[in-house]
Design an enzyme around this catalytic site. Structure first.
Site, PDB file in Angstrom:
ATOM      1  N   TYR A   1       8.896 -11.518   8.117  1.00 43.83           N
ATOM      2  CA  TYR A   1       7.591 -10.578   8.743  1.00 43.83           C
ATOM      3  C   TYR A   1       8.114 -10.067  10.037  1.00 43.83           C
ATOM      4  O   TYR A   1       8.081 -10.864  11.135  1.00 43.83           O
ATOM      5  CB  TYR A   1       6.536 -11.627   9.085  1.00 43.83           C
ATOM      6  CG  TYR A   1       5.054 -11.039   9.582  1.00 43.83           C
ATOM      7  CD1 TYR A   1       5.071  -9.651   9.843  1.00 43.83           C
ATOM      8  CD2 TYR A   1       3.922 -11.908   9.672  1.00 43.83           C
ATOM      9  CE1 TYR A   1       3.816  -9.093  10.222  1.00 43.83           C
ATOM     10  CE2 TYR A   1       2.907 -11.298  10.189  1.00 43.83           C
ATOM     11  CZ  TYR A   1       3.067  -9.926  10.414  1.00 43.83           C
ATOM     12  OH  TYR A   1       1.659  -9.513  10.939  1.00 43.83           O
TER      13      TYR A   1
ATOM     14  N   LYS B   1       7.935  -7.503   5.496  1.00 46.14           N
ATOM     15  CA  LYS B   1       6.841  -6.933   5.892  1.00 46.14           C
ATOM     16  C   LYS B   1       6.998  -6.016   7.142  1.00 46.14           C
ATOM     17  O   LYS B   1       7.138  -6.767   8.307  1.00 46.14           O
ATOM     18  CB  LYS B   1       5.789  -7.887   6.094  1.00 46.14           C
ATOM     19  CG  LYS B   1       4.479  -7.301   6.505  1.00 46.14           C
ATOM     20  CD  LYS B   1       3.251  -8.275   6.828  1.00 46.14           C
ATOM     21  CE  LYS B   1       2.033  -7.503   7.666  1.00 46.14           C
ATOM     22  NZ  LYS B   1       1.128  -8.357   8.207  1.00 46.14           N
TER      23      LYS B   1
ATOM     24  N   GLY C   1       2.999  -2.165   7.551  1.00 44.89           N
ATOM     25  CA  GLY C   1       1.916  -3.069   8.268  1.00 44.89           C
ATOM     26  C   GLY C   1       1.086  -2.146   8.995  1.00 44.89           C
ATOM     27  O   GLY C   1       0.306  -2.881   9.782  1.00 44.89           O
TER      28      GLY C   1
ATOM     29  N   GLU D   1      -3.197   2.764   9.757  1.00 43.07           N
ATOM     30  CA  GLU D   1      -3.470   4.328  10.084  1.00 43.07           C
ATOM     31  C   GLU D   1      -2.407   5.192   9.825  1.00 43.07           C
ATOM     32  O   GLU D   1      -2.399   6.255  10.323  1.00 43.07           O
ATOM     33  CB  GLU D   1      -4.121   3.983  11.519  1.00 43.07           C
ATOM     34  CG  GLU D   1      -2.897   4.072  12.635  1.00 43.07           C
ATOM     35  CD  GLU D   1      -2.713   2.443  12.882  1.00 43.07           C
ATOM     36  OE1 GLU D   1      -1.799   2.260  13.721  1.00 43.07           O
ATOM     37  OE2 GLU D   1      -3.009   1.613  12.029  1.00 43.07           O
TER      38      GLU D   1
END
Length: 305
Positions: A138, A169, A194, A197
């Site tokens: 991550y 990620k 991640g 938008e």
């Protein structure tokens, strides 16, 4: 190896007003996700406030998502990262024992790894603890302060040998590194993005999977955005991106954190997620009324169904 395409909801952790886990809500939560075409979840990450819960609570949460999601969800990925590697190993063993489809970890965030090789060693320790379960790193440098090149990490992981490593990620701003990682390693690993938008910005880079918080309550919007892009309908894709950015703009106007996002989930879905854990701020009713008005003015609610 994990090879997921499409949306993976970074799920919130439901709690009662006294702060205790509210596991009973998760059955309804899963039905809400499935109704939007969101069939994959990422449990206990930053959106889920994982670091704010005890090891025992995190294990209970994992067990509930696995049992309640059986036959409904395709993949349950559980974040096992924390301050202590032994604690992460404990969570990884438990996650494997109850049958998750994947685990993930942030770097240790108090005593931080200094380079990609140290992160690779961390991943190897989790592989040793859960040798049958796919593993994602991550990458969240804005919060962790660990800003390594993912290209360097993958090379270090392959040199060290972590058979369960399945990708990263990627929640960062270095899109050059992101694109190079997909170009060099995308045939072997997944690189879910991640930043919700910015979805349309990374689809042309070869990104095919996305882990995000607003997929919890705007899954229809993002699935339609992906479909529009694939069909070459850029006009519609841009309109949907504008809806996403309007939502995130409202969240940032209210100091975007897991607390306000969790409360918007309750507002939109009708499922009471409860308050965030200390020290995240719980917004009072007057502020949430303002948030709703701002979302309505932005036309957000016209785009999520």
């Amino acid at each position: 190896m994990l090879r997921i395409e499409g949306l993976i909801a970074a799920v919130f952790t439901p709690v009662k007003e006294n702060g205790d886990l509210n596991l009973d809500v998760i059955d309804q939560y899963i039905d809400h996700l499935v109704s939007q075409g969101v069939l994959n979840v990422f449990v206990g990450g930053s959106t889920g406030e994982g670091a704010s819960f005890s090891l025992a609570e995190r294990k209970q949460l994992t067990e509930k998502w696995v049992t309640a999601g059986s036959g409904k969800l395709q993949n349950v990925i559980v974040h096992v990262g924390g301050i202590s590697v032994p604690d992460s190993q404990d969570l990884a063993r438990h996650a494997e024992s109850v049958g998750v489809q994947g685990i993930s970890t942030l770097p240790t965030v108090v005593f931080k790894p200094k380079n990609a090789s140290k992160v690779a060693e961390h991943l190897k320790m989790l592989y040793d603890a859960a040798p049958k379960t796919p593993l994602l790193y991550y990458h969240l440098p804005g919060s962790t302060g660990v800003d390594i090149l993912i290209e360097d990490l993958v090379n270090a992981v392959e040199k060290l040998g972590v058979p369960t490593f399945s990708g990263v990620k990627f929640t960062g701003a270095n899109l050059k590194d992101f694109r190079r990682s997909i170009k060099l390693f995308g045939d072997k690993y997944m690189f879910p993005y991640g930043c919700d938008e910015q979805m349309l910005c990374v689809l042309p880079l070869g990104c095919r999977s996305f882990i995000g918080s607003t997929y919890n309550y705007a899954g229809h919007l993002y699935n339609k955005l992906i479909e529009s892009y694939k069909n070459g309908d850029m006009e519609m894709a841009l309109k949907l991106l504008d809806k996403s950015q309007s939502l995130v703009g409202v969240l940032f106007a209210h100091s975007f954190d897991s607390g306000i996002n969790k409360q918007v989930m309750s507002l939109v879905s009708g499922i009471n997620m409860g308050p965030p854990r200390h020290p995240i701020i719980y917004r009072q009713d007057d502020e949430m009324k303002k948030v709703r008005c701002e979302l309505e003015e932005a036309g957000f609610f016209n785009g999520i169904y």
